[in-house]
Design a protein around this motif. Structure first.
Motif, PDB file in Angstrom:
ATOM      1  N   THR A 104       0.838  -1.327  -0.092  1.00  0.00           N
ATOM      2  CA  THR A 104       0.013   0.149  -0.036  1.00  0.00           C
ATOM      3  C   THR A 104       0.700   1.198   0.105  1.00  0.00           C
ATOM      4  N   VAL A 105       1.858   1.216   0.841  1.00  0.00           N
ATOM      5  CA  VAL A 105       2.676   2.509   0.903  1.00  0.00           C
ATOM      6  C   VAL A 105       3.697   2.538  -0.139  1.00  0.00           C
ATOM      7  N   GLN A 106       3.911   1.548  -0.892  1.00  0.00           N
ATOM      8  CA  GLN A 106       4.883   1.541  -1.999  1.00  0.00           C
ATOM      9  C   GLN A 106       4.249   2.160  -3.081  1.00  0.00           C
ATOM     10  N   PHE A 107       2.884   1.790  -3.351  1.00  0.00           N
ATOM     11  CA  PHE A 107       2.047   2.268  -4.575  1.00  0.00           C
ATOM     12  C   PHE A 107       1.984   3.560  -4.395  1.00  0.00           C
ATOM     13  N   CYS A 108       1.437   4.209  -3.148  1.00  0.00           N
ATOM     14  CA  CYS A 108       1.054   5.456  -2.890  1.00  0.00           C
ATOM     15  C   CYS A 108       2.204   6.442  -3.026  1.00  0.00           C
ATOM     16  N   ASN A 109       3.429   6.046  -2.214  1.00  0.00           N
ATOM     17  CA  ASN A 109       4.491   6.900  -2.148  1.00  0.00           C
ATOM     18  C   ASN A 109       5.212   7.139  -3.468  1.00  0.00           C
ATOM     19  N   PHE A 110       5.158   5.997  -4.412  1.00  0.00           N
ATOM     20  CA  PHE A 110       5.700   6.180  -5.663  1.00  0.00           C
ATOM     21  C   PHE A 110       4.743   7.331  -6.533  1.00  0.00           C
ATOM     22  N   ALA A 111       3.423   7.127  -6.251  1.00  0.00           N
ATOM     23  CA  ALA A 111       2.452   7.990  -7.052  1.00  0.00           C
ATOM     24  C   ALA A 111       2.850   9.322  -6.481  1.00  0.00           C
ATOM     25  N   PHE A 112       2.964   9.587  -5.089  1.00  0.00           N
ATOM     26  CA  PHE A 112       3.532  10.744  -4.504  1.00  0.00           C
ATOM     27  C   PHE A 112       4.685  11.664  -5.131  1.00  0.00           C
ATOM     28  N   HIS A 113       5.796  10.405  -5.182  1.00  0.00           N
ATOM     29  CA  HIS A 113       7.064  11.174  -5.637  1.00  0.00           C
ATOM     30  C   HIS A 113       7.183  11.361  -7.085  1.00  0.00           C
ATOM     31  N   THR A 114       6.556  11.010  -7.819  1.00  0.00           N
ATOM     32  CA  THR A 114       6.359  10.904  -9.150  1.00  0.00           C
ATOM     33  C   THR A 114       6.234  12.719  -9.664  1.00  0.00           C
ATOM     34  N   ILE A 115       5.360  13.096  -8.723  1.00  0.00           N
ATOM     35  CA  ILE A 115       4.848  14.602  -9.228  1.00  0.00           C
ATOM     36  C   ILE A 115       5.294  15.467  -8.099  1.00  0.00           C
ATOM     37  N   VAL A 165      -3.314  10.163   1.338  1.00  0.00           N
ATOM     38  CA  VAL A 165      -4.252   9.888   2.054  1.00  0.00           C
ATOM     39  C   VAL A 165      -4.532   8.375   1.945  1.00  0.00           C
ATOM     40  N   GLY A 166      -4.155   7.983   0.759  1.00  0.00           N
ATOM     41  CA  GLY A 166      -4.492   6.495   0.516  1.00  0.00           C
ATOM     42  C   GLY A 166      -3.005   5.749   1.026  1.00  0.00           C
ATOM     43  N   GLY A 167      -2.033   6.633   1.259  1.00  0.00           N
ATOM     44  CA  GLY A 167      -0.780   6.042   1.809  1.00  0.00           C
ATOM     45  C   GLY A 167      -1.194   5.609   3.256  1.00  0.00           C
ATOM     46  N   THR A 168      -1.849   6.515   4.098  1.00  0.00           N
ATOM     47  CA  THR A 168      -2.004   6.334   5.402  1.00  0.00           C
ATOM     48  C   THR A 168      -2.913   4.873   5.569  1.00  0.00           C
ATOM     49  N   PHE A 169      -3.616   4.110   4.765  1.00  0.00           N
ATOM     50  CA  PHE A 169      -4.226   3.067   4.934  1.00  0.00           C
ATOM     51  C   PHE A 169      -3.289   1.852   5.315  1.00  0.00           C
TER      52      PHE A 169
END
Length: 275
Positions: free
Chosen positions: A57-68, A214-218
């Motif tokens: 969960t945190v991998q997916f959301c963190n890489f979405a975050f750092h991409t932009i 917010v998704g990463g906090t899950f």
């Protein structure tokens, strides 16, 4: 020049790695089914299953975050390259302090609660990033805090979860389980980066950052209600096919957990991959 300096640091690190001469057992003969055996063990073991779900969960959301993130910081917030570098340096400082404090945290609260705290500290502070607006000092303060605390949490969860995984996995299955875990887990990184780019183009940078943070906090939900949160010390190593008890009687002393946590950073390979 910054990229050249970064490349030099990697070469310097590689030079020191060549000086390590570990004594390793002979590798097992490669046979068909090693990868699937690792996958089956991960999903059959409750603690590993929870750690996998939280990390994915945190991998997916963190890489979405750092991409932009850099695009958002420079275009929408108007940060100069110097200020952006200052913000990112906060993450490096937070990571060092987080790693240094891990032993004390484990002694005080136990391995499992430290993992839960690490996931929370890693993910929750990043919500400050899409909240950032207003004067430049205030924006920089929010971004600095988010990077500092998040990276400290990333090191806390990297070290403690890596130690717990190494204690759980039987020696005979270690390479199979670790390989399967990382292959599946790291597979969420490009998917998250792709999702961040697509959503950033379609919805805009700030809305996408809200979704990613917010998704990463899950990730916390996967571990807080699992056996992970009830694990106070590292379990005694199991033999192949056994499932060690992680919240029961056969536990190593807390001091062993601390020693293992300190030594797990290299073996864990920064599993969550903050950078």
């Amino acid at each position: 020049m910054a990229l050249v300096a970064d490349a030099v640091t990697y070469c310097w690190s590689a030079l020191w790695l060549t000086r390590i001469r570990p004594v390793e057992p002979a590798p097992a003969r490669p046979v068909k089914g090693h990868f699937t055996a690792g996958i089956r063990w991960v999903f059959a073991q409750p603690v590993m299953r929870a750690l996998f779900a939280a990390s994915a969960t945190v991998q997916f959301c963190n890489f979405a975050f750092h991409t932009i993130f850099v695009l958002y910081a420079t275009r929408e917030l108007g940060l100069s390259p110097g200020l952006l570098g200052l913000v990112l340096s906060a993450g490096a400082i937070g990571g060092l302090l987080g790693a240094a404090a891990t032993s004390r945290i484990v002694v005080r609260v136990g391995v499992g609660p430290a993992i839960v705290a690490g996931f929370a500290l890693f993910s929750v502070p990043l919500v400050l990033v899409p909240l950032a607006r207003g004067g430049e000092p205030f924006v920089v303060a929010l971004l600095f805090t988010a990077e500092f605390v998040s990276c400290a949490g990333a090191m806390l969860v990297d070290i403690t979860s890596g130690s717990l995984q190494m204690a759980l996995i039987p020696d005979a299955l270690r390479s199979r389980v670790t390989g399967a875990f990382r292959t599946l887990n790291h597979g969420f990184r490009p998917l998250g980066a792709l999702a961040g780019g697509v959503l950033g183009s379609a919805l805009g940078l700030r809305p996408t950052l809200w979704i990613a943070t917010v998704g990463g906090t899950f990730c916390v939900l996967w571990v807080i209600r699992s056996a992970v949160s009830r694990t106070r010390a590292l379990p005694v190593a199991a033999e192949e096919g056994e499932r060690p008890e992680v919240a029961g009687a056969k536990e190593a002393p807390v001091s062993a957990a601390v020693v293992s946590a300190d030594g797990a950073t290299a073996g864990n390979g920064s599993e969550l991959g903050k950078r």
